[in-house]
Structures are given as C-alpha cells and as structure tokens.
Enzyme design. Structure first.
Site, PDB file in Angstrom:
ATOM      1  N   GLY A 105      49.972 -24.769 -14.037  1.00 32.80           N
ATOM      2  CA  GLY A 105      51.306 -24.487 -13.526  1.00 32.80           C
ATOM      3  C   GLY A 105      52.283 -25.019 -14.548  1.00 32.80           C
ATOM      4  O   GLY A 105      51.963 -25.941 -15.288  1.00 32.80           O
ATOM      5  N   THR A 106      53.461 -24.414 -14.626  1.00 39.16           N
ATOM      6  CA  THR A 106      54.323 -24.795 -15.745  1.00 39.16           C
ATOM      7  C   THR A 106      55.613 -25.518 -15.353  1.00 39.16           C
ATOM      8  O   THR A 106      55.549 -26.668 -14.962  1.00 39.16           O
ATOM      9  CB  THR A 106      54.542 -23.613 -16.675  1.00 39.16           C
ATOM     10  OG1 THR A 106      54.790 -22.477 -15.872  1.00 39.16           O
ATOM     11  CG2 THR A 106      53.310 -23.364 -17.496  1.00 39.16           C
ATOM     12  N   THR A 107      56.772 -24.871 -15.419  1.00 41.28           N
ATOM     13  CA  THR A 107      58.017 -25.643 -15.437  1.00 41.28           C
ATOM     14  C   THR A 107      58.600 -25.935 -14.055  1.00 41.28           C
ATOM     15  O   THR A 107      58.790 -25.013 -13.260  1.00 41.28           O
ATOM     16  CB  THR A 107      59.068 -24.878 -16.255  1.00 41.28           C
ATOM     17  OG1 THR A 107      58.443 -24.499 -17.469  1.00 41.28           O
ATOM     18  CG2 THR A 107      60.274 -25.737 -16.545  1.00 41.28           C
TER      19      THR A 107
END
Lengths: 290, 237
Positions: free
Chosen positions: A51-53
């Site tokens: 998962g990123t930002t």
C-alpha cells in the site's frame, strides 16, 4: 474454543494481545522465526503487495486523514480499491502504508485492542495510551520489518481531554513522533509532504484542509507510479475521513469526487501543447492509402 | 479415625442452592424487555461506576445480579470469549446462544464441583438484525439456561416483578414506554425510582455496528416524565 477463565493471579488484564498469547490464538509472526536475510534494501524476496501514500493534517476542528487506493506488487497494480484509512475507535483513526497483508492485520489487531480495553475496563484509553499501544505493536513487528515486511502507520485522533486533534508518526522500531501540523508516509510521501508543507496554515478550515490533502495526493500520484490518482473512469477516489469532537467520520465519496473533479478542471489545459508537435507519424494510416 | 458424616446428595444440592439464592436475594433486581428497536435492560443500581449491565460484543449485552465480583468476572470472560471468537472467525459468527452455553457450563461446573456456588444470575441478550429475532438467555446460579421470550427478570424478587411486568408489556413497545413499564415493575406499588437509582442500557438495532448504548440520567428523566433537574431533589430522604 475454551472459555477464557483465569485465576486472579494469572489474569491477562485488558490487553487483547496478551489474551491471544495466553490462549495460543496469536497468529505466527509473518517472518516465521526464520533467519534474517540481508536482502538488498531490506526488501522481501517474495512478491509482496504494497500500500502506498497516506497523509494527515491538523485543522481548526481536528484532523483530516486521506489515503490513495492503489496497492502494487512490484511494477504491477495489485488492487485498485484498497482501503488504507481506518477508524481505530470512535475518536481516532489509523492509516497505513507498506506491506499490505501485515498492515491490515496490524490495524485489525489495533482496533480490537482498543475496543477490548474499552469493554473490559468500562472506559476508553486516553489518546496518548492509544498512540503508545500502536508503538508497542510496531516494536513487536520489528523482526518481520527487518525481513522486508515493513509497515508504517499514521495515527491521528481527537484528544477529548485536551480538546484538539493530534497526529503521530512511527518508525519501524516503534519510535513514536508527534507531529504538530501534518504527517505523511508511504512511497509518495515526499511529494505529498511538500505540497502540504507549502499550503499549510494554522487553523485551516475543513474545506481548505480537505482540498490541501486532495492536491497533495494528486501531486504524489503524478510523480510516484505506486500512488494511485483519482480514477475518473472507474469512479475510484481516495478515502478521506475527519476526526473531530463528533468522532471519526468518513467523507462521502461524492464529496471527494466533486473536489477532485474541481481540481482536475482547474489543472487541465484544453489540449496538451506537446500533443501536436510530438504526434508520432507511423507511416500512412488507412485514409492515407486512398 | 473419624468417619465423615454421610450427607445425601439431595441435601448437598439443596443447601448449595439455598446459599446461592440467599446471596442473590440480597441485591436489587433487574428487568430486560424486548421493545420495538431492540432490547432494553433496566437495573436498580445506586452506583454509577460499578455496572450491572454492560457490552459484550456488537449485538450482545450482559447483565448480572448478585455478588458483584463474581458476575464481573463472568462478564470479562464473556468479552474475552467473544473478542477471541470474532478475531479467529468473523464478527458475524459471535452469537449469544453459544456464549450462554459457555456461561452455563462454567456455572454448572462451579455449582457441583466447587466449595461454594456462584451467587449470581446472569442475562445474555442479543439484538437481531435483518429480521432475526431478539434473544434473551437467563442463566441461573446452577447453570440452568432459560430462553425467554418478550421479557425476563433477574434477582431475588423476580417472580413478583415479572407478574407486574406481565401486565404492562406489549409487543412492539416504544423505548420510553418499555422503560416506564420496567421501572414501575421494579419499584412496585409503594416506591418510586429516580434516574439516580437506575442503570439503563439498550441494544438498539439502529445504533450502527455496536448496538449497545447506555441511557444518560437526562434521557431516563425525560422518559419517566420527571421534571428536568428534579431527579433526586423531590425525595429528600
């Protein structure tokens, strides 16, 4: 499943993690107790979903949190509609970036821990206490993080005793850092953080705070391939939530969509200047032959 | 060498039951009713910190009368069992029936094997969603489980209170009507109870994931029709 009945001297207290250990229901460590591998940059040799930002900012009434929806596996998009912003309890929220499996599991345990404490003790933990709980969970996750299963959460909440929103950032060792204005984590955090830093003012209104986060996520998605922008085709927009005296509230998807469309309209140029000059000429088209 | 006196098992059980009943009768009673939006639990309790009614899980509540430390120990065990089950399987799989059975096992075990039976009577209530019926499980000190429809009363004077409640209970009552019925049944003809002496909580279908909610003194006063702020002031004794 045996009924968990303990003698007074052996009681696990209000801790759900301790209860899991006592009853043998705790899941095995994701690292599996295997020898630490010295893999380049601490990345796992297995294809992991990431998962990123995620971002959070303090404003006049509390805190706004937001997270993009993309999960990646290497260079591929693994999932387009991942949720990364969760309610931790009535007055706090947690957002995650990193290895998706362990991150979601950590959130689930954290939510359960807060609810379990509240039910056993009859009162909720203080915001400080909740932040410390997450710190301890990060600390016990360290062996897995060293093998590449890195999870970095953001924790935000409305402190009912102080009457203000508060933000906490973490590192892999369980280090807990309270941020005054905003916090970001994940692969696009550098770009998102810069946008927020330039646009942040004290006592932002709700509208301005939400628009600032939307702009930050848009710019992060523009620069970072692992961060998902607004998906106008499928109608997928970042998840956003406010945490105020009234508690944790998800923003309506329609509100987020409308604000993203406004931003996109604002940024769009009628036609890209490079489109004309740089149109590839691939020989004769079907019309050219006639 | 002294021979132990022979005591008939019937006598042993009777003595234990009497002992438990006596302990339970010392405390005040509690009533639970099914109303339009869920389950209402109303206890006579002068303490605002030592609770008789509490939340176990999303749709499940617990109530106990008798010896506080004993039913509180049972309450915590219930919270633990429910949270563990919800974590291991899913939140939907946690149900009152299985919890009531586990409580019955413990109480039955203690009643027959320990020195002293538990001086408690407990209630496990579950509010049904999506058309499922509401459930009330009344568990006695010896592990007897009774699946009650409509309403139930726990405590020493349970029978008299239940008789009074029988006349007042109706299917699909509004919350405040249900509360008034419970309070007048608990109080009886000679007493009036104010919000300061009551502990009231509901399992409300419309309350989101966690259905359990305590009613504030102001809400209780409003339902009982007492003038605001006059809750304890009228009774100067």
């Amino acid at each position: 499943m045996a009924f968990p009945f303990f003698t007074p001297g052996d009681d696990p207290g209000p801790s759900f993690a301790e209860l899991l250990r006592r009853t043998g229901a705790a899941p095995p460590d994701p690292a599996g107790g295997s020898r630490p591998t010295t893999h380049a940059h601490g990345t796992s040799p297995l294809p992991l979903t990431h998962g990123t930002t995620v971002v959070a900012v303090r404003y006049a009434d509390g805190v706004v949190m937001a997270g993009d929806r993309r999960a990646t596996s290497g260079h591929l998009i693994a999932h387009r509609t991942m949720e990364k912003v969760f309610p931790a309890d009535a007055h706090s929220g947690v957002a995650i970036a990193g290895a998706a499996g362990p991150a979601v599991e950590m959130v689930r345990l954290f939510q359960l821990q807060l609810e379990h404490y509240e039910k056993v003790e009859g009162t909720a933990l203080s915001l400080e206490g909740k932040a410390n709980q997450l710190s301890q969970m990060m600390r016990s996750h360290l062996p897995a993080a060293l093998q590449g299963f890195v999870v970095i959460p953001l924790f935000a909440g409305y402190d009912l005793r102080r009457g203000q929103g508060r933000l906490f950032q973490y590192d892999v060792t369980g280090g807990r850092y309270e941020e005054q204005n905003f916090a970001t984590t994940g692969s696009g955090s550098l770009h998102a953080g810069t946008v927020i830093k330039l646009g942040w003012r004290a006592d932002l209104s709700r509208d301005d705070a939400i628009d600032l986060l939307i702009k930050a996520l848009f710019q992060a998605a523009d620069e970072d391939s692992a961060t998902g922008g607004p998906d106008l085709v499928r109608g997928i927009y970042p998840t956003m939530a406010t945490i105020t005296e009234r508690g944790f509230e998800h923003l309506e998807e329609s509100e987020v969509a409308a604000r993203f469309r406004a931003l996109v309209d604002d940024l769009s140029t009628p036609e890209s200047p490079t489109a004309h000059g740089a149109t590839p000429t691939m020989g004769l088209g079907p019309h050219g032959e006639g | 060498m002294a021979m132990p006196f022979y005591v008939a098992p019937e006598q042993v059980m009777k003595d234990r039951a009497d002992y438990a009943r006596k302990g339970i009768a010392r405390g005040r009673s509690l009533a639970a009713l099914i109303y339009a939006d869920g389950v209402l639990i109303c206890a006579e309790n002068t303490s605002s910190t030592l609770r008789k009614v509490s939340e176990i899980y999303d749709r499940i509540a617990f109530a106990g009368v008798g010896k506080y430390n004993e039913f509180d120990q049972l309450r915590i065990a219930g919270v633990r069992a429910a949270d563990l089950k919800g974590y291991t399987f899913s939140r939907e799989d946690v149900d009152a029936r299985s919890l009531a059975n586990q409580y019955a096992q413990i109480l039955g075990q203690v009643f027959t094997h320990e020195m002293k039976p538990m001086e408690v009577e407990i209630l496990v209530a579950e509010v049904g969603v999506d058309g499922a019926p509401d459930q009330l499980f009344h568990i006695l000190y010896d592990g007897t489980v009774v699946d009650e429809a409509d309403f139930t009363v726990l405590g020493g004077e349970a029978e008299t209170i239940a008789e009074r409640l029988q006349g007042a209970w109706q299917a699909g009552m509004a919350r405040d009507d249900a509360l008034r019925a419970a309070v007048s049944a608990l109080a009886g003809p000679d007493r009036t109870l104010t919000s300061a002496e009551l502990e009231v909580a509901v399992l409300d279908r419309g309350n989101g994931r966690r259905a359990f909610r305590r009613l504030t003194d102001a809400e209780i006063d409003a339902a009982l029709g007492a003038p605001a702020g006059a809750g304890g002031a009228s009774g100067d004794g």
